[in-house]
Design an enzyme around this catalytic site. Structure first.
Site, mmCIF file in Angstrom:
data_model
loop_
_atom_site.group_PDB
_atom_site.id
_atom_site.type_symbol
_atom_site.label_atom_id
_atom_site.label_comp_id
_atom_site.label_asym_id
_atom_site.label_seq_id
_atom_site.Cartn_x
_atom_site.Cartn_y
_atom_site.Cartn_z
ATOM 1 N N SER A 1 0.799 -1.236 0.000
ATOM 2 C CA SER A 1 0.000 0.000 0.000
ATOM 3 C C SER A 1 0.830 1.285 0.000
ATOM 4 O O SER A 1 0.277 2.346 -0.299
ATOM 5 C CB SER A 1 -0.938 0.021 1.205
ATOM 6 O OG SER A 1 -2.147 -0.594 0.866
ATOM 7 N N LYS B 1 0.725 3.331 -3.036
ATOM 8 C CA LYS B 1 -0.436 4.202 -3.307
ATOM 9 C C LYS B 1 -0.077 5.687 -3.162
ATOM 10 O O LYS B 1 -0.732 6.550 -3.730
ATOM 11 C CB LYS B 1 -1.605 3.809 -2.391
ATOM 12 C CG LYS B 1 -2.122 2.393 -2.712
ATOM 13 C CD LYS B 1 -3.051 1.828 -1.659
ATOM 14 C CE LYS B 1 -3.397 0.371 -2.004
ATOM 15 N NZ LYS B 1 -4.113 -0.326 -0.929
ATOM 16 N N TYR C 1 -2.412 -2.363 -10.786
ATOM 17 C CA TYR C 1 -2.478 -2.291 -9.319
ATOM 18 C C TYR C 1 -1.567 -3.357 -8.679
ATOM 19 O O TYR C 1 -0.771 -3.058 -7.784
ATOM 20 C CB TYR C 1 -3.938 -2.459 -8.854
ATOM 21 C CG TYR C 1 -4.073 -2.560 -7.363
ATOM 22 C CD1 TYR C 1 -3.994 -1.420 -6.557
ATOM 23 C CD2 TYR C 1 -4.235 -3.794 -6.725
ATOM 24 C CE1 TYR C 1 -4.078 -1.503 -5.171
ATOM 25 C CE2 TYR C 1 -4.323 -3.889 -5.347
ATOM 26 C CZ TYR C 1 -4.248 -2.753 -4.568
ATOM 27 O OH TYR C 1 -4.323 -2.832 -3.208
ATOM 28 N N VAL D 1 1.252 -3.973 3.653
ATOM 29 C CA VAL D 1 1.259 -5.305 4.274
ATOM 30 C C VAL D 1 2.556 -6.097 4.020
ATOM 31 O O VAL D 1 2.707 -7.198 4.533
ATOM 32 C CB VAL D 1 0.017 -6.161 3.877
ATOM 33 C CG1 VAL D 1 -1.258 -5.584 4.443
ATOM 34 C CG2 VAL D 1 -0.066 -6.357 2.370
ATOM 35 N N TYR E 1 -4.693 2.998 7.343
ATOM 36 C CA TYR E 1 -6.032 2.390 7.273
ATOM 37 C C TYR E 1 -6.876 2.745 8.486
ATOM 38 O O TYR E 1 -6.873 3.891 8.926
ATOM 39 C CB TYR E 1 -5.963 0.859 7.098
ATOM 40 C CG TYR E 1 -4.744 0.355 6.357
ATOM 41 C CD1 TYR E 1 -4.540 0.719 5.028
ATOM 42 C CD2 TYR E 1 -3.809 -0.463 6.970
ATOM 43 C CE1 TYR E 1 -3.428 0.271 4.338
ATOM 44 C CE2 TYR E 1 -2.690 -0.921 6.278
ATOM 45 C CZ TYR E 1 -2.507 -0.543 4.976
ATOM 46 O OH TYR E 1 -1.417 -0.982 4.312
HETATM 47 N N1 GLN Z 1 -1.564 -5.522 -2.443
HETATM 48 C C1 GLN Z 1 -2.223 -5.469 -1.186
HETATM 49 C C2 GLN Z 1 -3.700 -5.796 -1.356
HETATM 50 O O1 GLN Z 1 -4.220 -5.476 -2.364
HETATM 51 C C3 GLN Z 1 -2.051 -4.102 -0.594
HETATM 52 C C4 GLN Z 1 -2.774 -3.934 0.726
HETATM 53 C C5 GLN Z 1 -1.992 -3.244 1.778
HETATM 54 O O2 GLN Z 1 -0.782 -3.098 1.782
HETATM 55 N N2 GLN Z 1 -2.720 -2.850 2.777
HETATM 56 O O3 GLN Z 1 -4.331 -6.365 -0.549
#
Ligand code: GLN
Length: 305
Positions: A61, A64, A189, A259, A241
């Site tokens: 994430s 992003k 993505y 993650v 989050y």
């Molecule tokens: N690639 C991970 C997903 O789509 C990214 C989520 C994350 O880092 N919170 O679930």
């Protein structure tokens, strides 16, 4: 600072045992639960490192931040925020519920999965390879590391098991939230989530965003001050989050987590901090990584909030 960082990483290492590596992406499940590292890159050009600071892991994430920055640069604030909101949510990053319940069905912010999938769809380049080249280029400029690339194993692992993200993307497609081939959009993505960095790369990226877009190591102007201001604001409210409120109170720094175990923090006018510890809490944030940031904030006055 070097000594403080080394002591902090050592003191936080027992926290690794209280978290779990993300196994819903099978390739991430192979990470070493006990790995822990951190780096600080200050805006004067000094870098301090400790523990597994040079171990590579995928941004997840944290990527992003790159796609949001690129979308703001190419399309402007008005278009970007007509497609995704700027509001925090108390739901997990891959939750479907609110997207369906809210009308219009617009993702609440660019840092949850649905928001990032929308951004992957609107980046104005001719095809997926061109989108990915632009994302990689921006990541390399932000980190000052020209060798950053996609980890193919993690990318394939995400692609073959990403049913939750597929559900979000097909729902968005059914409500005109995204236009175009859904699998192609998801492919961008999955690829950008799989870009590989170290804690040191994240520290430099954080310093560049702290310095209003000027990479203090390469001296390159990567982003505008206005884009950095928006990115930092969203890092505070949505960057970790449904844990963002707790991060703001306990750590008091703009942060973005992933993650893969990374957290990137950006302290305006001061420094960037990168931490890596793949053992996560139930919200998907690095447990020991968060403790490192909390200790640095508490004992060394590095809070800005
Ligand atoms: N690639 C991970 C997903 O789509 C990214 C989520 C994350 O880092 N919170 O679930």
């Amino acid at each position: 600072m070097q000594m403080i960082l080394e002591q902090t990483v050592k003191a936080c290492s027992p926290w690794c045992t209280t978290g779990k590596v993300a196994s819903y992406i099978p390739e991430l499940g192979k990470a070493d639960t006990m790995a822990l590292g951190a780096a600080i890159a200050d805006v004067k050009g000094n870098i301090y490192t400790a523990g597994d600071y040079d171990q590579l892991f995928t941004m997840q994430s944290i990527s992003k931040v790159v796609t949001l920055s690129l979308a703001l640069m190419e399309l402007g604030e008005e278009i970007v925020f007509s497609k995704v909101g700027m509001e925090a949510v108390a739901d997990p990053f891959n939750s479907i519920m609110r997207l369906e319940m809210d009308k219009p069905h617009k993702p609440h912010n660019p840092f949850i999965n649905s928001g990032a999938i929308v951004l992957a769809s609107i980046l104005p380049y001719s095809d997926n390879d061109a989108k990915m080249d632009a994302i990689l280029d921006m990541t390399r400029q932000l980190t000052g590391n020209t060798s950053i690339n996609v980890n193919k194993e993690v990318y394939m692992s995400e692609k073959f098991t990403g049913e939750r993200n597929r559900a979000l993307a097909y729902f968005l497609s059914s409500t005109q939230g995204i236009d175009g081939d859904v699998e192609e959009i998801l492919d961008v993505y999955f690829r950008h989530c799989s870009m590989e960095v170290s804690a040191k790369d994240l520290a430099v990226m954080g310093a560049t965003i702290a310095e209003d877009g000027r990479n203090p190591y390469t001296e390159e102007e990567v982003l505008s001050p206005e884009i950095c201001r928006i990115v930092r604001a969203l890092m505070v409210t949505c960057g970790t989050y449904d844990g963002s409120g707790e991060f703001a109170v306990r750590i008091g720094m703009p942060c973005k987590s992933g993650v893969g175990g990374g957290i990137m923090a950006s302290l305006p006018g001061m420094m960037g901090i990168g931490v890596f510890g793949p053992a996560l809490d139930y919200r998907g944030n690095s447990v020991a990584g968060a403790r490192i940031l909390e200790m640095l904030a508490e004992e060394n006055g590095l809070r800005i909030l």
